[in-house]
Design a protein around this motif. Structure first.
Motif, PDB file in Angstrom:
ATOM      1  N   UNK A 265      29.030  26.946  41.509  1.00 57.04           N
ATOM      2  CA  UNK A 265      30.605  26.549  40.666  1.00 57.04           C
ATOM      3  C   UNK A 265      31.482  27.344  40.575  1.00 57.04           C
ATOM      4  N   UNK A 266      32.304  27.094  40.870  1.00 59.46           N
ATOM      5  CA  UNK A 266      33.443  28.661  39.820  1.00 59.46           C
ATOM      6  C   UNK A 266      33.538  29.051  38.078  1.00 59.46           C
ATOM      7  N   UNK A 267      33.128  29.796  37.655  1.00 56.47           N
ATOM      8  CA  UNK A 267      33.403  30.206  36.726  1.00 56.47           C
ATOM      9  C   UNK A 267      34.354  30.808  35.738  1.00 56.47           C
ATOM     10  N   UNK A 268      34.966  31.603  37.186  1.00 58.44           N
ATOM     11  CA  UNK A 268      36.554  31.548  36.856  1.00 58.44           C
ATOM     12  C   UNK A 268      37.743  32.922  38.311  1.00 58.44           C
ATOM     13  N   UNK A 269      37.988  33.327  38.353  1.00 52.02           N
ATOM     14  CA  UNK A 269      38.717  33.574  39.156  1.00 52.02           C
ATOM     15  C   UNK A 269      39.301  34.675  38.190  1.00 52.02           C
ATOM     16  N   UNK A 270      39.446  35.801  38.671  1.00 45.97           N
ATOM     17  CA  UNK A 270      39.688  36.275  37.927  1.00 45.97           C
ATOM     18  C   UNK A 270      41.280  38.240  38.826  1.00 45.97           C
ATOM     19  N   UNK A 271      41.619  38.833  38.485  1.00 47.51           N
ATOM     20  CA  UNK A 271      42.926  39.290  39.657  1.00 47.51           C
ATOM     21  C   UNK A 271      41.977  41.030  38.330  1.00 47.51           C
ATOM     22  N   UNK A 272      42.594  41.983  38.867  1.00 48.29           N
ATOM     23  CA  UNK A 272      41.771  42.550  38.989  1.00 48.29           C
ATOM     24  C   UNK A 272      42.638  44.492  38.142  1.00 48.29           C
ATOM     25  N   UNK A 273      42.086  44.566  37.548  1.00 53.33           N
ATOM     26  CA  UNK A 273      42.562  45.730  35.978  1.00 53.33           C
ATOM     27  C   UNK A 273      42.336  46.229  35.307  1.00 53.33           C
ATOM     28  N   UNK A 274      42.156  46.661  34.781  1.00 57.63           N
ATOM     29  CA  UNK A 274      41.541  48.293  33.754  1.00 57.63           C
ATOM     30  C   UNK A 274      40.177  47.560  33.839  1.00 57.63           C
ATOM     31  N   UNK A 275      40.246  46.086  32.602  1.00 59.75           N
ATOM     32  CA  UNK A 275      39.252  45.458  32.255  1.00 59.75           C
ATOM     33  C   UNK A 275      38.142  44.903  33.100  1.00 59.75           C
ATOM     34  N   UNK A 276      38.620  44.926  34.076  1.00 62.30           N
ATOM     35  CA  UNK A 276      38.104  44.160  35.508  1.00 62.30           C
ATOM     36  C   UNK A 276      36.429  43.706  35.047  1.00 62.30           C
ATOM     37  N   UNK A 277      35.514  45.124  34.882  1.00 57.73           N
ATOM     38  CA  UNK A 277      34.354  45.468  34.760  1.00 57.73           C
ATOM     39  C   UNK A 277      34.190  44.014  33.270  1.00 57.73           C
ATOM     40  N   UNK A 278      34.582  44.252  32.198  1.00 57.58           N
ATOM     41  CA  UNK A 278      34.192  44.300  30.857  1.00 57.58           C
ATOM     42  C   UNK A 278      34.765  42.324  30.755  1.00 57.58           C
ATOM     43  N   UNK A 279      35.626  41.721  31.876  1.00 56.04           N
ATOM     44  CA  UNK A 279      36.126  40.534  31.790  1.00 56.04           C
ATOM     45  C   UNK A 279      34.477  39.832  32.497  1.00 56.04           C
ATOM     46  N   UNK A 280      33.701  40.970  33.745  1.00 61.08           N
ATOM     47  CA  UNK A 280      32.713  39.744  34.637  1.00 61.08           C
ATOM     48  C   UNK A 280      31.830  39.833  33.756  1.00 61.08           C
ATOM     49  N   UNK A 281      31.638  41.400  32.685  1.00 58.95           N
ATOM     50  CA  UNK A 281      30.389  40.609  31.557  1.00 58.95           C
ATOM     51  C   UNK A 281      30.444  39.825  30.379  1.00 58.95           C
ATOM     52  N   UNK A 282      31.753  39.749  30.101  1.00 65.33           N
ATOM     53  CA  UNK A 282      31.742  38.981  29.263  1.00 65.33           C
ATOM     54  C   UNK A 282      31.635  37.649  30.104  1.00 65.33           C
ATOM     55  N   UNK A 283      32.406  37.062  31.199  1.00 64.90           N
ATOM     56  CA  UNK A 283      31.822  35.597  32.029  1.00 64.90           C
ATOM     57  C   UNK A 283      30.321  35.584  32.158  1.00 64.90           C
ATOM     58  N   UNK A 284      29.908  35.988  32.262  1.00 60.80           N
ATOM     59  CA  UNK A 284      28.294  36.047  32.467  1.00 60.80           C
ATOM     60  C   UNK A 284      27.399  35.681  31.827  1.00 60.80           C
ATOM     61  N   UNK A 285      28.161  36.636  30.356  1.00 62.71           N
ATOM     62  CA  UNK A 285      27.597  36.241  29.263  1.00 62.71           C
ATOM     63  C   UNK A 285      27.872  34.719  28.785  1.00 62.71           C
ATOM     64  N   UNK A 286      29.422  34.639  28.764  1.00 63.25           N
ATOM     65  CA  UNK A 286      29.423  33.282  28.477  1.00 63.25           C
ATOM     66  C   UNK A 286      28.947  32.209  29.370  1.00 63.25           C
ATOM     67  N   UNK A 287      28.856  32.032  30.248  1.00 63.61           N
ATOM     68  CA  UNK A 287      28.332  31.535  31.550  1.00 63.61           C
ATOM     69  C   UNK A 287      26.726  31.498  30.897  1.00 63.61           C
ATOM     70  N   UNK A 288      25.761  32.225  30.704  1.00 67.56           N
ATOM     71  CA  UNK A 288      24.603  32.532  30.263  1.00 67.56           C
ATOM     72  C   UNK A 288      23.988  31.364  28.788  1.00 67.56           C
ATOM     73  N   UNK A 289      25.084  31.211  28.053  1.00 68.44           N
ATOM     74  CA  UNK A 289      24.838  30.581  26.663  1.00 68.44           C
ATOM     75  C   UNK A 289      25.091  29.211  26.858  1.00 68.44           C
TER      76      UNK A 289
END
Length: 100
Positions: A76-100
């Motif tokens: 299931x789609x958690x989010x759609x992301x574009x690549x930028x300099x914050x890409x890794x941080x956004x992936x980590x944050x989305x994983x954290x949010x989806x685990x809560x």
């Protein structure tokens, strides 16, 4: 990555280099993020996905304006992301949010 894939074969290793990341590299960003910078953003993102477990996957979709990255949890789609300099941080944050 799904539960039937080995993380090394899915994302590469020291021996394989970065060739498994090639589909995720976005040439349309080379003016702002060269290939090396993208690899440096993608590698820890995939490490985090591997640690998060088989429930998570990152797909890439080519669009007219560049690549879009689709973070999935249990297909299931958690989010759609574009690549930028914050890409890794956004992936980590989305994983954290989806685990809560």
């Amino acid at each position: 990555m799904n539960e039937y894939q080995d993380p090394v074969s899915a994302f590469g290793s020291i021996e394989e280099g970065t060739s498994p990341l090639q589909p995720y590299i976005d040439p349309s960003l080379f003016d702002t993020l060269d290939k090396k910078a993208q690899i440096e953003l993608l590698t820890p993102a995939f490490d985090a996905l591997t640690l998060a477990g088989v429930d998570y996957d990152l797909k890439v979709h080519d669009s007219e304006t560049g690549k879009r990255y689709i973070l999935l949890k249990n297909n299931k789609v958690v989010n759609i992301i574009a690549m930028d300099s914050n890409f890794t941080d956004r992936i980590l944050e989305l994983i954290k949010q989806s685990q809560e």
